[in-house]
Design a protein around this motif. Structure first.
Motif, mmCIF file in Angstrom:
data_model
loop_
_atom_site.group_PDB
_atom_site.id
_atom_site.type_symbol
_atom_site.label_atom_id
_atom_site.label_comp_id
_atom_site.label_asym_id
_atom_site.label_seq_id
_atom_site.Cartn_x
_atom_site.Cartn_y
_atom_site.Cartn_z
ATOM 1 N N PHE A 275 15.930 14.935 7.779
ATOM 2 C CA PHE A 275 16.842 15.373 5.922
ATOM 3 C C PHE A 275 15.654 15.920 5.696
ATOM 4 N N LYS A 276 14.306 16.724 5.893
ATOM 5 C CA LYS A 276 13.634 17.529 5.338
ATOM 6 C C LYS A 276 13.710 16.948 3.806
ATOM 7 N N MET A 277 13.245 16.044 3.852
ATOM 8 C CA MET A 277 12.736 15.363 2.696
ATOM 9 C C MET A 277 11.310 14.772 2.158
ATOM 10 N N THR A 278 10.891 15.352 1.489
ATOM 11 C CA THR A 278 9.383 14.746 1.196
ATOM 12 C C THR A 278 9.062 13.537 0.061
ATOM 13 N N ALA A 279 7.841 12.865 0.602
ATOM 14 C CA ALA A 279 7.538 11.647 -0.268
ATOM 15 C C ALA A 279 6.342 11.883 -0.908
ATOM 16 N N ARG A 280 6.185 11.355 -1.452
ATOM 17 C CA ARG A 280 5.070 11.414 -2.368
ATOM 18 C C ARG A 280 4.389 9.886 -3.524
ATOM 19 N N LEU A 281 3.102 9.682 -4.133
ATOM 20 C CA LEU A 281 3.539 9.128 -4.872
ATOM 21 C C LEU A 281 3.307 9.592 -6.776
ATOM 22 N N LEU A 282 3.899 8.662 -7.038
ATOM 23 C CA LEU A 282 4.662 8.796 -9.244
ATOM 24 C C LEU A 282 3.132 9.493 -9.266
ATOM 25 N N GLU A 283 3.195 10.509 -9.989
ATOM 26 C CA GLU A 283 1.422 10.569 -10.480
ATOM 27 C C GLU A 283 2.193 9.587 -12.181
ATOM 28 N N SER A 284 0.634 9.141 -12.759
ATOM 29 C CA SER A 284 0.540 8.798 -13.583
ATOM 30 C C SER A 284 0.789 9.965 -14.991
ATOM 31 N N THR A 285 1.526 9.790 -15.723
ATOM 32 C CA THR A 285 2.093 10.495 -16.870
ATOM 33 C C THR A 285 1.964 9.639 -18.475
ATOM 34 N N GLN A 286 1.527 10.547 -19.542
ATOM 35 C CA GLN A 286 1.002 9.854 -20.622
ATOM 36 C C GLN A 286 2.275 10.138 -22.033
ATOM 37 N N THR A 287 3.178 10.997 -21.464
ATOM 38 C CA THR A 287 4.346 11.417 -21.778
ATOM 39 C C THR A 287 6.265 11.114 -20.756
ATOM 40 N N ILE A 288 6.469 10.058 -21.883
ATOM 41 C CA ILE A 288 8.224 10.290 -21.243
ATOM 42 C C ILE A 288 9.332 10.845 -22.140
ATOM 43 N N ASP B 262 0.583 -1.152 0.387
ATOM 44 C CA ASP B 262 0.090 0.189 0.307
ATOM 45 C C ASP B 262 1.053 1.165 -0.324
ATOM 46 N N THR B 263 1.106 2.096 -0.916
ATOM 47 C CA THR B 263 2.029 2.943 -1.455
ATOM 48 C C THR B 263 1.539 4.401 -0.724
ATOM 49 N N LYS B 264 -0.192 4.609 -0.254
ATOM 50 C CA LYS B 264 -0.424 5.511 -0.052
ATOM 51 C C LYS B 264 0.111 5.599 2.141
ATOM 52 N N GLU B 265 0.112 4.181 2.084
ATOM 53 C CA GLU B 265 0.462 4.115 3.713
ATOM 54 C C GLU B 265 1.643 4.188 4.263
ATOM 55 N N PHE B 266 2.462 3.849 2.769
ATOM 56 C CA PHE B 266 4.018 3.796 2.769
ATOM 57 C C PHE B 266 4.365 5.585 2.931
ATOM 58 N N VAL B 267 3.451 5.907 2.015
ATOM 59 C CA VAL B 267 3.881 8.160 1.940
ATOM 60 C C VAL B 267 3.417 7.796 3.011
ATOM 61 N N LYS B 268 2.729 8.250 3.885
ATOM 62 C CA LYS B 268 2.329 8.203 5.569
ATOM 63 C C LYS B 268 3.705 7.294 6.120
ATOM 64 N N LYS B 269 3.816 6.845 5.853
ATOM 65 C CA LYS B 269 4.566 6.665 6.844
ATOM 66 C C LYS B 269 6.333 7.337 6.676
ATOM 67 N N CYS B 270 6.595 7.416 5.346
ATOM 68 C CA CYS B 270 7.703 8.574 5.648
ATOM 69 C C CYS B 270 7.554 10.199 6.202
ATOM 70 N N SER B 271 6.320 10.420 5.786
ATOM 71 C CA SER B 271 6.033 11.768 6.281
ATOM 72 C C SER B 271 6.411 11.810 7.983
ATOM 73 N N GLN B 272 5.877 10.771 8.456
ATOM 74 C CA GLN B 272 6.006 10.711 9.599
ATOM 75 C C GLN B 272 7.640 10.339 10.339
ATOM 76 N N HIS B 273 7.941 9.580 9.274
ATOM 77 C CA HIS B 273 9.388 9.380 9.769
ATOM 78 C C HIS B 273 10.378 10.375 11.169
ATOM 79 N N LYS B 274 10.973 9.825 12.096
ATOM 80 C CA LYS B 274 11.448 10.947 12.175
ATOM 81 C C LYS B 274 13.056 11.291 11.549
ATOM 82 N N LYS B 275 13.321 10.095 10.700
ATOM 83 C CA LYS B 275 14.515 10.925 10.246
ATOM 84 C C LYS B 275 14.484 11.198 8.859
ATOM 85 N N VAL B 276 13.126 10.476 8.054
ATOM 86 C CA VAL B 276 12.961 11.513 7.076
ATOM 87 C C VAL B 276 12.019 13.504 7.061
ATOM 88 N N ARG B 277 12.393 13.651 8.610
ATOM 89 C CA ARG B 277 11.759 14.776 8.734
ATOM 90 C C ARG B 277 13.107 15.198 8.964
#
Length: 139
Positions: free
Chosen positions: A75-88, A58-73
């Motif tokens: 390091f001032k990192m952010t986590a989000r789901l990669l959005e779908s795209t039609q172009t590469i 469950d990547t949504k739950e994983f993103v939530k865990k990351c945003s609450q994790h002490k070390k991620v905070r």
């Protein structure tokens, strides 16, 4: 809705965290193993890393865990789901490659492709922008 969630998570502001540290951090948060369960691609030009999960989680739950994790905070990192795209963007293409060749290549279902609606070649950069008819054909 979670079944439709992207298997990839984008981590921004990664400059304070070494690649090895980032990998260990993701293993600790997900309780999974790099290479066997997920991959990490670093994009240092834009200070980003993308973790793609091979194992279904469950990547949504994983993103939530990351945003609450002490070390991620710390390091001032952010986590989000990669959005779908039609172009590469395809890079490091051979000289004299044709739009027809790229269309056929990226429409190959064997490599996860799908119907291509447009190909823009940039010969000076040895690159091309490929646009798919829908976002499922760009894995």
């Amino acid at each position: 809705d979670s079944a439709e969630a992207s298997p990839s998570v984008v981590f921004e502001n990664i400059e304070r965290c070494s690649p090895d540290c980032l990998t260990m951090l993701l293993e600790n948060i997900s309780h999974l193993t790099v290479d066997a369960d997920f991959t990490v691609e670093l994009i240092p030009e834009i200070n980003v890393a993308v973790a793609t999960f091979i194992k279904s989680i469950d990547t949504k739950e994983f993103v939530k865990k990351c945003s609450q994790h002490k070390k991620v905070r710390e390091f001032k990192m952010t986590a989000r789901l990669l959005e779908s795209t039609q172009t590469i963007k395809a890079e490091n293409l051979p000289d004299n490659i044709s739009t027809d060749y790229l269309t056929v290549y990226f429409e190959s279902t064997r490599s996860g492709g799908g119907p291509v609606s447009d190909v823009q070649l940039f010969p000076k950069e040895n690159s091309a922008i490929i646009t798919f008819c829908d976002h499922k054909g760009n894995t």
